[in-house]
Design an enzyme around this catalytic site. Structure first.
Site, PDB file in Angstrom:
ATOM      1  N   PHE A   1       8.108  10.666  12.392  1.00  0.00           N
ATOM      2  CA  PHE A   1       8.914   9.812  11.529  1.00  0.00           C
ATOM      3  C   PHE A   1      10.350  10.332  11.507  1.00  0.00           C
ATOM      4  CE2 PHE A   1       5.440   8.064   8.438  1.00  0.00           C
ATOM      5  CZ  PHE A   1       4.957   7.269   9.449  1.00  0.00           C
TER       6      PHE A   1
ATOM      7  N   HIS B   1       0.953  10.942  22.550  1.00  0.00           N
ATOM      8  CA  HIS B   1       1.038  10.973  21.084  1.00  0.00           C
ATOM      9  C   HIS B   1      -0.060  10.059  20.543  1.00  0.00           C
ATOM     10  CE1 HIS B   1       2.693  11.680  17.189  1.00  0.00           C
ATOM     11  NE2 HIS B   1       3.079  10.427  17.012  1.00  0.00           N
TER      12      HIS B   1
ATOM     13  N   HIS C   1      -5.185  12.294  13.459  1.00  0.00           N
ATOM     14  CA  HIS C   1      -3.781  12.701  13.609  1.00  0.00           C
ATOM     15  C   HIS C   1      -3.492  13.851  12.644  1.00  0.00           C
ATOM     16  CE1 HIS C   1       0.369  12.855  14.246  1.00  0.00           C
ATOM     17  NE2 HIS C   1       0.747  11.647  13.900  1.00  0.00           N
TER      18      HIS C   1
ATOM     19  N   CYS D   1       5.563  14.642  12.534  1.00  0.00           N
ATOM     20  CA  CYS D   1       4.467  14.706  13.507  1.00  0.00           C
ATOM     21  C   CYS D   1       4.862  15.382  14.818  1.00  0.00           C
ATOM     22  CB  CYS D   1       3.957  13.302  13.790  1.00  0.00           C
ATOM     23  SG  CYS D   1       3.435  12.437  12.299  1.00  0.00           S
TER      24      CYS D   1
ATOM     25  N   GLU E   1       4.962   3.900  23.394  1.00  0.00           N
ATOM     26  CA  GLU E   1       4.779   5.085  24.233  1.00  0.00           C
ATOM     27  C   GLU E   1       4.385   4.655  25.646  1.00  0.00           C
ATOM     28  OE1 GLU E   1       2.667   9.489  24.245  1.00  0.00           O
ATOM     29  OE2 GLU E   1       1.937   7.975  22.845  1.00  0.00           O
TER      30      GLU E   1
ATOM     31  N   LYS F   1      -6.288  12.225  19.877  1.00  0.00           N
ATOM     32  CA  LYS F   1      -6.342  11.797  18.479  1.00  0.00           C
ATOM     33  C   LYS F   1      -7.477  10.805  18.238  1.00  0.00           C
ATOM     34  CE  LYS F   1      -1.441  12.428  17.211  1.00  0.00           C
ATOM     35  NZ  LYS F   1      -0.863  12.899  18.483  1.00  0.00           N
TER      36      LYS F   1
END
Length: 413
Positions: free
Chosen positions: A399, A303, A340, A163, A314, A335
């Protein structure tokens, strides 16, 4: 002396629309691109919703024969790149092709092609596997086909950092110009993974929202009732250019790229490191690269995936890095509207961040009805906000604990 790097062209294919204007207008209006999945029968799936691109015709951007067989992620990338090149007004020809490069980010590549070919192999045998299978599967073919179609023969690379891939691609393109490897770079991210194995795989991880009866309310970053992210798709491509090169040809300038940070959590396959420590180091690296004080940042495109761990950590990372200034800066998650885009997220979100700086409009976080107790920053809830800002940051965390942060500045000649 390293050149300044500016943004001179933008191209968008998103669940909110085809093109920059349509996507940006929908974003500022707080519209959701999430709906019921139309690509396949979702019977038996825990999640039956996604943020699909609508009204896209590959034949508008690729030759007819190629459009019919192309993987959708390649078509998205080529389409957004054509838009960005046209928007910038740059001409790529034999005299400058070696000085124009391409770097794109993509997480999973032609996943639909993999699924279809596996079925063909199982049902009809190896002789029926298409010779186009491998070329239409591998993620680097987005950068490759952009180069082929647009004639860019400079540095060419593909990033596959989950991502964070789109943001890493933009950051690497930024540094390629800084180092003198190219005068201009076509860069960004792309993804098209609204497929059975993608949805089933993320369902198995309990990562996706299952708010199937209210798709447009499913992506709800920082909200206490968030239950996972929504898969999105599309592409965001930018033209980065050395300032002197852009000025020589009278290019439009949307903003200036000034900072790029990277870090690794070294912690867990899927979960962020405790207290957002890795994300904090990444943001700090971008600030150090930009050589600006922390309180110069006025807006962060988060994010913000709508998962319990990411949104909380975050937020904690922002507090740890920005201290008291965290209370006065604005942070939103686009998002909440686009879903996403995985490896494509960084591309479109860098464009949204650039437009926020250029227009003085901060996109909202929609569906933020009941903020979590520990998610207590200004997330620009519900409605876009007019605010003049000079510096903005965008975050992408993937990830494997791979992180990227970029800083955009309002252009000042």
């Amino acid at each position: 002396m390293e050149p300044r790097v500016v943004i001179t062209g933008l191209g968008l294919i998103t669940p909110l629309g085809i093109g920059v204007k349509e996507s940006w207008d929908a974003l500022c209006a707080g519209k959701s691109g999430v709906g019921e999945i139309s690509r396949f029968d979702t019977t038996g799936f825990d999640t039956r919703i996604a943020a699909e691109v609508k009204h896209f015709n590959p034949g508008d951007y690729l030759p007819k024969k190629e459009a019919k067989r192309s993987s959708l992620f390649i078509a998205y990338a080529v389409a957004a790149s054509r838009m960005a090149v046209e928007d910038s007004g740059i001409t790529i020809n034999d005299t400058n092709a070696d000085r124009v490069g391409v770097i794109t980010g993509c997480g999973l590549g032609g996943l639909a092609m993999l699924e279809q070919t596996a079925m063909t192999l199982h049902e009809k045998g190896p002789k029926r596997v298409s010779p186009f299978f491998i070329p239409l599967l591998i993620g680097n073919m987005a950068a490759g086909m952009i180069s082929i179609h647009l004639g860019a023969r400079g540095p060419n690379s593909s990033i596959a950092t989950a991502c964070a891939a789109g943001s890493h691609a933009v950051g690497d393109a930024f540094k390629a110009i800084k180092r003198g490897w190219a005068d201009a770079m076509i860069t960004g991210g792309v993804e098209s993974t609204v497929t059975p194995t993608c949805i089933a795989g993320f369902n198995a991880m309990k990562a996706l929202s299952t708010r199937n009866d209210e798709p447009q309310r499913a992506s709800r970053p920082f909200d206490r009732d968030r239950d996972g992210f929504v898969v999105g798709e599309g592409s965001g491509i930018l033209i980065l250019e050395a300032l002197e090169h852009a000025l020589e040809r009278g290019a439009p300038i949307y903003g200036e790229m000034i900072g790029y940070g990277m870090s690794g959590d070294g912690y867990h396959m899927t979960q962020p490191s405790p207290d957002g420590e890795g994300a904090a180091r990444c943001m700090q690296a971008a600030i150090d690269d930009a050589k600006i004080p922390h309180d110069a940042i006025g807006y962060i495109n988060a994010h913000g995936t709508s998962t319990p761990y990411n949104d909380l950590l975050e937020t904690q990372a922002v507090k740890n890095i920005f201290k008291e200034h965290a209370k006065s800066l604005c942070m939103s998650s686009t998002k909440s509207m686009t879903g996403h885009l995985l490896g494509g997220a960084g591309g479109i979100e860098t464009i949204f961040t650039t437009l926020a700086v250029r227009h003085g409009i901060l996109p909202p976080t929609i569906n933020l009805e009941n903020p979590s107790d520990e998610c207590d920053l200004d997330y620009v809830p519900h409605k876009a906000r007019k605010k003049d800002i000079t510096y903005a940051m965008t975050n992408s965390f993937g990830f494997g604990g791979t992180n990227a942060s970029l800083i955009v500045k309002k252009y000042d000649d």
